[in-house]
Design an enzyme around this catalytic site. Structure first.
Site, PDB file in Angstrom:
ATOM      1  N   ILE A   1      18.789 -11.459   9.625  1.00  0.00           N
ATOM      2  CA  ILE A   1      18.504 -11.070   8.246  1.00  0.00           C
ATOM      3  C   ILE A   1      18.847  -9.580   8.188  1.00  0.00           C
ATOM      4  O   ILE A   1      18.468  -8.822   9.082  1.00  0.00           O
ATOM      5  CB  ILE A   1      17.022 -11.358   7.882  1.00  0.00           C
ATOM      6  CG1 ILE A   1      16.664 -10.887   6.465  1.00  0.00           C
ATOM      7  CG2 ILE A   1      16.054 -10.749   8.856  1.00  0.00           C
ATOM      8  CD1 ILE A   1      15.240 -11.328   6.028  1.00  0.00           C
ATOM      9  N   SER A   2      19.610  -9.149   7.182  1.00  0.00           N
ATOM     10  CA  SER A   2      20.072  -7.758   7.121  1.00  0.00           C
ATOM     11  C   SER A   2      18.909  -6.785   6.960  1.00  0.00           C
ATOM     12  O   SER A   2      17.834  -7.142   6.479  1.00  0.00           O
ATOM     13  CB  SER A   2      21.025  -7.566   5.939  1.00  0.00           C
ATOM     14  OG  SER A   2      22.118  -8.439   6.047  1.00  0.00           O
TER      15      SER A   2
END
Ligand code: SAH
Length: 230
Positions: free
Chosen positions: A80-81
């Site tokens: 997940i960024s």
């Protein structure tokens, strides 16, 4: 006995409430110190990031780090960024209620949820079946009725639902897929990390005006590679 279980239940509810309040404070701090401080100003983007419970989009073992300034593993070798990158890309696509958005790379579903806080109609495609299933269940559990998920190869886009005012690709490739350019609406914006998927990439913004596409090159970024179905 009944009084004892009442007391225990009350304590449990109280600690859950305190936990919620603590996470909400952490999220507010994240917005101020990581996102506002780095120049994101779009009020809709800031509101959306402030609302989505990021700690419910990461594996339980990572929940304590959900509001820290970095990407996190979500299983299947994917990530997940970092919160700032999600905010930056959200602002770049210029989200608005009436627009129709396509995301490639659902992952945890976090970016789709952030878009869905602002936009009425969000479509998202994920190539890893396990992630597609998990994200679909999570988004449903959280009550997002304006996100349509699909398992498949996002390289081909979603022709049946095209055109899109917004196309946001959250995986990197050495070029922008032609089908995605074709599925961009007039006046639409496409944002994607482009470059060597193994090393560094640059964020590219495409804009379509009178059928003509113009390109803008922005910050260096690092994303996981866009895969292809064999
Ligand atoms: N947007 C996600 C994080 C993206 S990580 C979030 O908010 O959590 C990139 C994701 O793209 C991974 O889940 C990866 O499996 C997926 N992906 C890679 N290639 C793809 C493709 N061709 N089509 C759709 N999804 C793809």
């Amino acid at each position: 006995m009944r009084i004892l279980s009442f007391i225990l239940l009350s304590l449990l509810l109280l600690s859950e409430q305190q936990e919620d309040a603590h996470l909400t404070r952490e999220r507010t701090r994240m917005v101020q110190t990581q996102i506002v401080a780095r120049g994101i100003t779009d009020p809709a983007t800031l509101r959306a990031i402030g609302r989505v419970p990021r700690h419910l989009f990461v594996p339980a073992a990572q929940a304590a780090d959900a509001y820290s300034d970095r990407p996190l593993p979500i299983g299947y070798s994917q990530t997940i960024s970092q919160p700032f990158i999600v905010a930056y890309m959200t602002e770049l696509v210029r989200p608005a209620k009436w627009k129709k958005a396509l995301e490639i790379g659902t992952g945890s579903g976090y970016q789709a949820a952030v878009l869905a806080e602002i936009i009425d109609s969000v479509y998202t495609i994920e190539i890893v079946p396990g992630l597609a299933l998990e994200a679909t269940a999570r988004l449903k559990m959280l009550g997002y009725k304006n996100i349509v998920t699909r398992h498949g190869d996002g390289y081909m886009g979603w022709p049946e639902r095209a055109p899109f005012d917004i196309i946001l690709v959250t995986a990197a490739a050495d070029h922008i897929p032609e089908p995605l350019k074709d599925q961009l609406a007039e006046g639409g914006r496409l944002v994607m990390p482009v470059g060597d998927p193994a090393t560094a990439q640059q964020l590219i913004v495409l804009t379509k005006r009178k059928g003509k596409i113009t390109e803008q090159r922005l910050e260096p970024v690092r994303f996981v590679p866009l895969k292809r179905l064999k």
